[in-house]
Design an enzyme around this catalytic site. Structure first.
Site, PDB file in Angstrom:
ATOM      1  N   LYS A 115      -6.376   2.300  -3.733  1.00 53.23           N
ATOM      2  CA  LYS A 115      -7.565   1.547  -3.944  1.00 53.23           C
ATOM      3  C   LYS A 115      -8.650   2.209  -4.152  1.00 53.23           C
ATOM      4  O   LYS A 115      -9.598   1.467  -4.697  1.00 53.23           O
ATOM      5  CB  LYS A 115      -7.616   0.786  -2.554  1.00 53.23           C
ATOM      6  CG  LYS A 115      -6.267  -0.158  -2.363  1.00 53.23           C
ATOM      7  CD  LYS A 115      -6.611  -1.242  -1.661  1.00 53.23           C
ATOM      8  CE  LYS A 115      -5.551  -2.342  -1.634  1.00 53.23           C
ATOM      9  NZ  LYS A 115      -5.488  -3.361  -0.515  1.00 53.23           N
ATOM     10  N   LYS A 198       3.796  -1.027  -7.904  1.00 58.21           N
ATOM     11  CA  LYS A 198       4.291  -2.239  -6.892  1.00 58.21           C
ATOM     12  C   LYS A 198       3.329  -3.502  -7.437  1.00 58.21           C
ATOM     13  O   LYS A 198       2.299  -3.284  -7.831  1.00 58.21           O
ATOM     14  CB  LYS A 198       3.588  -1.949  -5.594  1.00 58.21           C
ATOM     15  CG  LYS A 198       3.190  -2.922  -4.591  1.00 58.21           C
ATOM     16  CD  LYS A 198       3.031  -2.307  -3.242  1.00 58.21           C
ATOM     17  CE  LYS A 198       1.778  -2.779  -3.000  1.00 58.21           C
ATOM     18  NZ  LYS A 198       1.293  -3.739  -1.894  1.00 58.21           N
ATOM     19  N   LYS A 201      -1.070  -8.734  -5.061  1.00 56.61           N
ATOM     20  CA  LYS A 201      -1.712  -9.970  -5.302  1.00 56.61           C
ATOM     21  C   LYS A 201      -3.081  -9.730  -5.742  1.00 56.61           C
ATOM     22  O   LYS A 201      -3.603 -10.714  -6.604  1.00 56.61           O
ATOM     23  CB  LYS A 201      -1.708 -10.982  -3.945  1.00 56.61           C
ATOM     24  CG  LYS A 201      -2.535 -10.097  -2.889  1.00 56.61           C
ATOM     25  CD  LYS A 201      -3.049 -11.072  -1.691  1.00 56.61           C
ATOM     26  CE  LYS A 201      -2.289 -10.490  -0.583  1.00 56.61           C
ATOM     27  NZ  LYS A 201      -2.424  -9.344  -0.001  1.00 56.61           N
TER      28      LYS A 201
END
Ligand code: AQP
Length: 336
Positions: A115, A198, A201
């Protein structure tokens, strides 16, 4: 009586429209614990703000995530469904546990590394200490078991280490939680655009994700565009990441094993297979979409569920909070 029951806790961030990864890796498994365990399922809005959110969208998604919990089969009478920021113990215990979590441990978290690469202009302290807040979410309710997708395994291990460290210093305080990660390949659903990554969302590429609430034609179109290799055989072989991912999704929605899928699609090619995956996924999710729409039109009911959940979770959190405060040496809170 719930006081004799073991505890299950899990949460989902309202950080985007939920994907079939969130569904197959986590939410779909939540309901099976409802009868046997005391279950807390939380919309973790405090985690969501570790990445910059649009406030109006965050509010809307918080309601939507709660409605999706119910639409996916979680009965608010049997489960405590609530919003993280409504129970102050999460942030309070999160801070305390920050002080029992090592810089080196947090630096090794792959989610933080991923992130911070994605959000180079906002690598904030909350993003770094996210796993300590997640440990607090879990430990606050003396949780035995945490159903999650396999991407959360590392955070769960850290939560266990933090609990053991704290117990080691102050004596038995927290139950040490176990992860519950389903054993099928659907514990990790991959991106349809980059099958080695992966499905997330918050992915900006709409072709990478299938959302639980996507309409049937959109789902079918997304699967049609899914990246595969240049071959044509539907087989789970090394290097066929895209096909293996589609087989995992098809298997999760139909209950079929890889061997059965290989037999079913022998000689039929990728196009045919992709269409069947799309149809199986869209048909399985159709009742969820219907129920979701009904719930979103009943704001009063959702508000009731949120209020009841907050009250129960808050009440149940007090025992751990007061124990922890006493153990670390905080003086008694004055009563107002
Ligand atoms: N691709 C996935 N396959 C299987 N399980 C998954 N989960 C997430 N993605 C997959 C599981 O869904 C639960 C809720 O996840 P979260 O909202 O807490 O955060 P996350 O793991 O960071 O999920 P996302 O979709 O990738 O969100 P963003 O994009 O906001 O970071 C967890 O149990 C997780 O394992």
């Amino acid at each position: 009586m719930y006081k004799d029951k073991k505890v299950v806790f899990s949460g989902v961030q309202p950080s985007g429209q939920l994907t079939i990864g969130n569904y197959l890796g986590a939410i779909k498994n939540f309901a099976e614990f409802s009868d046997e365990y005391r279950c807390y399922y939380c919309v973790v809005d405090e985690h969501a703000i570790t990445v910059r959110q649009n406030p109006a969208e965050l509010r809307r998604r918080t309601y939507e995530t709660l409605a999706l919990y119910i639409a996916c089969g979680l009965d608010p009478e049997k489960n405590v469904l609530f919003v993280q920021s409504h129970v102050s113990g999460h942030a309070e215990l999160g801070w305390i546990l920050d002080c029992y979590t090592m810089f080196g441990e947090l630096s090794r978290m792959t989610q933080f590394k991923d992130k911070s690469k994605k959000n180079t202009d906002n690598i904030n302290a909350g993003l770094f200490t996210y796993p300590a807040l997640m440990a607090a979410d879990i430990l606050l309710y003396q949780t035995e078991m945490v159903p999650v997708g396999s991407d959360q395994k590392q955070h769960l291990e850290l939560a266990r280490n933090i609990a053991e460290r704290f117990n080691g210093i102050y004596g038995e305080t927290f139950v040490v939680p176990e992860p519950f990660i389903n054993k099928t390949p659907s514990a990790r659903i991959m991106s349809l655009a980059e099958p080695t990554k992966k499905m997330s969302k918050s992915d900006e590429n709409e072709n990478a994700t299938v959302r639980i609430l996507d309409e049937k034609d959109v789902i079918i179109k997304k699967f049609k565009r899914a990246v595969t290799d240049s071959g044509s055989e539907v087989r789970a072989l090394d290097g066929k990441d895209g096909i293996i991912n589609l087989m995992s999704i098809y298997g999760a929605f139909t209950g079929k094993s890889f061997e059965e899928i290989e037999r079913e699609f022998e000689g039929r090619g990728y196009g045919d297979f992709k269409l069947c995956v799309g149809e199986a996924c869209a048909d399985a999710l159709a009742p969820v979409r219907e129920e979701f729409k009904r719930l979103m039109n009943d704001k009063a009911y959702l508000e009731d569920v949120i209020a009841k959940g907050a009250m129960e979770a808050y009440r149940d959190s007090l025992k751990t909070m007061s124990k922890v405060r006493r153990k670390v040496g905080f003086i008694e809170k004055p009563r107002f």
